[in-house]
Each structure stands twice: as C-alpha cells, then as structure tokens.
Design an enzyme around this catalytic site. Structure first.
Site, PDB file in Angstrom:
ATOM      1  N   GLU A  76      -6.680  38.356 -52.197  1.00 55.88           N
ATOM      2  CA  GLU A  76      -6.738  37.002 -51.718  1.00 55.88           C
ATOM      3  C   GLU A  76      -6.729  35.576 -51.815  1.00 55.88           C
ATOM      4  O   GLU A  76      -7.591  35.680 -52.602  1.00 55.88           O
ATOM      5  CB  GLU A  76      -6.607  37.400 -50.598  1.00 55.88           C
ATOM      6  CG  GLU A  76      -6.878  38.723 -49.277  1.00 55.88           C
ATOM      7  CD  GLU A  76      -6.876  38.949 -48.481  1.00 55.88           C
ATOM      8  OE1 GLU A  76      -8.262  38.712 -48.099  1.00 55.88           O
ATOM      9  OE2 GLU A  76      -6.603  40.165 -48.286  1.00 55.88           O
ATOM     10  N   ARG A  78      18.110  29.478 -47.426  1.00 58.29           N
ATOM     11  CA  ARG A  78      19.189  29.359 -48.474  1.00 58.29           C
ATOM     12  C   ARG A  78      19.083  31.064 -47.434  1.00 58.29           C
ATOM     13  O   ARG A  78      20.007  31.834 -47.139  1.00 58.29           O
ATOM     14  CB  ARG A  78      19.226  29.575 -49.823  1.00 58.29           C
ATOM     15  CG  ARG A  78      19.249  29.074 -50.260  1.00 58.29           C
ATOM     16  CD  ARG A  78      19.638  29.057 -52.052  1.00 58.29           C
ATOM     17  NE  ARG A  78      18.254  30.225 -52.321  1.00 58.29           N
ATOM     18  CZ  ARG A  78      18.602  31.033 -53.548  1.00 58.29           C
ATOM     19  NH1 ARG A  78      20.345  30.528 -54.585  1.00 58.29           N
ATOM     20  NH2 ARG A  78      17.864  30.632 -54.420  1.00 58.29           N
ATOM     21  N   HIS A  81      17.839  22.970 -48.954  1.00 54.37           N
ATOM     22  CA  HIS A  81      19.197  23.860 -49.472  1.00 54.37           C
ATOM     23  C   HIS A  81      20.501  23.341 -47.900  1.00 54.37           C
ATOM     24  O   HIS A  81      21.645  22.990 -48.442  1.00 54.37           O
ATOM     25  CB  HIS A  81      19.255  25.094 -49.255  1.00 54.37           C
ATOM     26  CG  HIS A  81      20.700  25.859 -49.519  1.00 54.37           C
ATOM     27  ND1 HIS A  81      21.017  25.350 -51.030  1.00 54.37           N
ATOM     28  CD2 HIS A  81      21.539  26.635 -49.217  1.00 54.37           C
ATOM     29  CE1 HIS A  81      23.018  26.501 -50.861  1.00 54.37           C
ATOM     30  NE2 HIS A  81      22.229  27.018 -49.172  1.00 54.37           N
ATOM     31  N   ASP A 139      30.433  23.142 -55.941  1.00 54.60           N
ATOM     32  CA  ASP A 139      31.273  23.319 -54.854  1.00 54.60           C
ATOM     33  C   ASP A 139      31.371  22.262 -54.183  1.00 54.60           C
ATOM     34  O   ASP A 139      31.133  21.142 -54.444  1.00 54.60           O
ATOM     35  CB  ASP A 139      30.279  24.818 -54.559  1.00 54.60           C
ATOM     36  CG  ASP A 139      28.909  24.168 -54.674  1.00 54.60           C
ATOM     37  OD1 ASP A 139      28.783  23.761 -53.981  1.00 54.60           O
ATOM     38  OD2 ASP A 139      28.763  25.477 -54.379  1.00 54.60           O
ATOM     39  N   LYS A 155      34.249  26.642 -56.463  1.00 57.03           N
ATOM     40  CA  LYS A 155      32.854  27.728 -56.170  1.00 57.03           C
ATOM     41  C   LYS A 155      33.541  28.967 -55.401  1.00 57.03           C
ATOM     42  O   LYS A 155      33.657  28.817 -54.262  1.00 57.03           O
ATOM     43  CB  LYS A 155      31.634  27.545 -56.784  1.00 57.03           C
ATOM     44  CG  LYS A 155      30.924  28.471 -56.568  1.00 57.03           C
ATOM     45  CD  LYS A 155      29.105  28.260 -56.990  1.00 57.03           C
ATOM     46  CE  LYS A 155      28.339  28.893 -55.156  1.00 57.03           C
ATOM     47  NZ  LYS A 155      26.978  28.137 -56.123  1.00 57.03           N
ATOM     48  N   THR A 181      19.817  31.719 -60.000  1.00 55.21           N
ATOM     49  CA  THR A 181      19.966  32.679 -61.548  1.00 55.21           C
ATOM     50  C   THR A 181      21.039  31.827 -62.734  1.00 55.21           C
ATOM     51  O   THR A 181      21.043  33.036 -63.681  1.00 55.21           O
ATOM     52  CB  THR A 181      21.235  34.045 -61.441  1.00 55.21           C
ATOM     53  OG1 THR A 181      22.253  33.694 -60.848  1.00 55.21           O
ATOM     54  CG2 THR A 181      20.924  34.800 -60.038  1.00 55.21           C
ATOM     55  N   GLY A 182      21.610  30.977 -62.451  1.00 52.07           N
ATOM     56  CA  GLY A 182      22.422  30.247 -63.399  1.00 52.07           C
ATOM     57  C   GLY A 182      23.666  30.126 -63.817  1.00 52.07           C
ATOM     58  O   GLY A 182      24.545  29.811 -64.073  1.00 52.07           O
ATOM     59  N   GLY A 183      24.077  31.489 -62.151  1.00 53.18           N
ATOM     60  CA  GLY A 183      25.557  32.002 -62.426  1.00 53.18           C
ATOM     61  C   GLY A 183      26.282  31.089 -62.203  1.00 53.18           C
ATOM     62  O   GLY A 183      27.544  31.148 -63.281  1.00 53.18           O
ATOM     63  N   THR A 184      26.027  30.467 -61.096  1.00 60.55           N
ATOM     64  CA  THR A 184      27.169  28.828 -61.122  1.00 60.55           C
ATOM     65  C   THR A 184      27.164  28.037 -62.329  1.00 60.55           C
ATOM     66  O   THR A 184      28.780  27.544 -62.226  1.00 60.55           O
ATOM     67  CB  THR A 184      26.326  28.436 -59.589  1.00 60.55           C
ATOM     68  OG1 THR A 184      26.193  29.118 -58.513  1.00 60.55           O
ATOM     69  CG2 THR A 184      27.272  26.815 -59.843  1.00 60.55           C
TER      70      THR A 184
END
Ligand code: R5P
Length: 289
Positions: free
Chosen positions: A36, A91, A124, A162, A185, A216-219
């Site tokens: 804690e 998000r 966001h 996007d 996107k 994730t870096g996918g975009t």
C-alpha cells in the site's frame, strides 16, 4: 503558490513550477510491506494555493494522487488545483454493454472530490470534462511539440492518423509553418488498425505524424507504412502521451525514423515538456476561482 509533484510527474511538475515561479514542495512517497502507498508532504502548506501534479496511469498513480490530495487538505490551504498530465481511463467514456461503468466518469468524479479546479493535458475526448464538477481547463502539448520539430528537424508535412486528431495536426503545423493532412483509420480491435490508402502528397516529403496517444503503436505503425508506400522520405512520430505498451518502442523504431513524446508519461522518447502549457492552464484557472 506551492507545487506538489507526485512520483509519476516530477519532470513535468519541475518545468511547470519554474514557468510559474513557484516552489516545489518536498514529498515522501513509499510503499508499506503490503505494497500500500504511503505519502507525506514535508513542507507547511498553510495559507498557500497548492497545485498537485500527478499522472493517473498506471492505477497505483491514481491512488497516490488521491492520498496526496487528502494530505494537502490536512493543511489550511487556500485552493487546490489538481493537474492530471495524463488522465487514465479517458478513452473509456461510453458503455458498450449493460453492466459496464463509464470509467472516465468514475475517475473524474473521484479526482474532483478534493479539488477546487482541474487542469488536463490533451485529454483524449474533451467531452469527458462534463463529468468534472469543478472548473476544468484542458491544455495541449502540441505547441511545444511544434516548437521542438521547428527547431530540431526538417518537416514538410504534418499528418494526423485519423480525422479525430486533426486539431492536433493543425496546431503543430501552425508552429512548424507547414501544411497538414490526415489519413483514414479503421480500428479492427484493441491491437489492430487499418489505414486506408488515402493520398496525402507524401512523395519525397519529411513527415511528422502527430497523435494524442501512442499505446500499442498499431496506429503509428500502419500510418508510417502507408506514408512510406506513398514515397515519404522520412517519417517521424510525435505524441503527447507515450504509453508504449507491449514493446511498442522497438516495433516503432523499426519503421519510424524518429519517435518523440511529451513528459505527461515519462519514458525513453520524452523530449518535450508539457510544463509551460500546464503553467498557462493553472494561471487561467486561478483567474476563475
Ligand atoms: C485514438 O483515437 C487515439 O488518438 C490514438 O490513435 C490511439 O489511442 C493509439 O493507440 P494505438 O497506439 O494502440 O494504436
């Protein structure tokens, strides 16, 4: 005015304090044997306006923020402004199935309980500020990203991955003094995105893709591949919040020529500080309180 920096936001708090000409208070943060969190503020904050700066990601940093707010309230302070450089759960602002929470609302409400005002950075979706029950200002690190790119790199074009991030691209392009465009996107799932082959005039250009978050870096990976297919000479990736989950940095380094992020989440790509913009947000909020 005193600035209290949580352990997730020391870098950005130092920059904000120096811009505000305010003193940073000494804080002890430790863990009990059961893990804690223990916090203690070592300065006397009586009679002060206090600004707490703490990113709420990952979850244990949210707990630390709530404890620091309570510790600050134990003094006879004037006002407490809570700055959340990266607002986790922003998000998750919709229910997709019965039985789910609106996570962004749950987090916002708890952070507001002990605050007189809130400052967020590139949250966001600004729609979530409707859940904040105290005056709230959302500032952007994009002007600082623009200044850095302007000084340190050749950039011919700013691209948003996007149409949701076009405001960011516009802000950066304005400071850099170049054109901007956006890609299209489609998110397939949490880890997979597709970028449509939309022509943005990438041939032989040195391009910076800007986004609020890289997770994730996918975009960025898909956007970079698309821009290189269109003949881009160089592709850089810039974001405010570098979460970089699941080994995203090496994956991105294999396709991007350069990666940079702001200090809302400190990481190895952090090169820009959101501190000056946070300081402006605090000054703006102080006039409303
Ligand atoms: C989405 O709307 C955001 O602006 C980012 O594009 C997104 O969070 C990036 O996620 P990832 O890096 O996992 O593709």
């Amino acid at each position: 005015m005193r600035i209290v920096a949580g352990s997730a936001s020391k870098h950005v708090a130092r920059f904000a304090a120096s811009y505000l000409g305010a003193r940073l208070s000494e804080v002890i943060v430790k863990r009990f044997p059961d893990d804690e969190c223990y916090v203690r503020i070592m300065d006397n904050l009586d009679g002060e306006d206090v600004v707490l700066v703490q990113t709420t990601y990952p979850d244990h940093n949210l707990v630390e923020a709530l404890l620091l707010q309570d510790a600050i309230r134990e003094f006879k302070i004037k006002k407490l402004i809570t700055v959340v450089p990266y607002m986790a759960y922003a998000r998750q602002d919709k229910k997709f199935h019965d039985g789910e929470p609106i996570s962004a609302r749950a987090m916002s409400q708890h952070l507001c309980l002990n605050s007189d005002g809130m400052v967020l950075v590139d949250v966001h979706d600004t729609a979530i500020t409707k859940h904040f029950r105290v005056p709230t200002v959302n500032v952007s690190a994009m002007p600082q990203i623009g200044e850095y790119l302007h000084k340190s790199a050749r950039v011919d074009l700013i691209v948003s991955p996007d149409d949701g991030a076009t405001e960011h691209a516009k802000k950066v392009a304005e400071v850099v003094g170049c054109n901007w465009s956006f890609l299209e996107k489609k998110r397939i799932d949490g880890n997979t995105v597709e970028i449509a082959p939309k022509h943005v005039g990438a041939k032989d250009r040195e391009i910076a893709i800007v986004d609020d978050i890289i997770a994730t870096g996918g975009t960025i990976l898909a956007a970079t591949k698309q821009l290189k297919l269109q003949g881009a000479k160089k592709v850089m990736a810039a974001c405010t919040h570098g979460l970089f989950t699941g080994g995203a940095i090496p994956k991105l380094r294999s396709v991007c020529d350069y990666i940079l992020s702001a200090d809302t989440i400190e990481n190895e790509t952090t090169i820009v500080s959101a501190g000056p913009e946070i300081a402006k947000g605090v000054q703006q909020l102080m006039t409303q309180l």
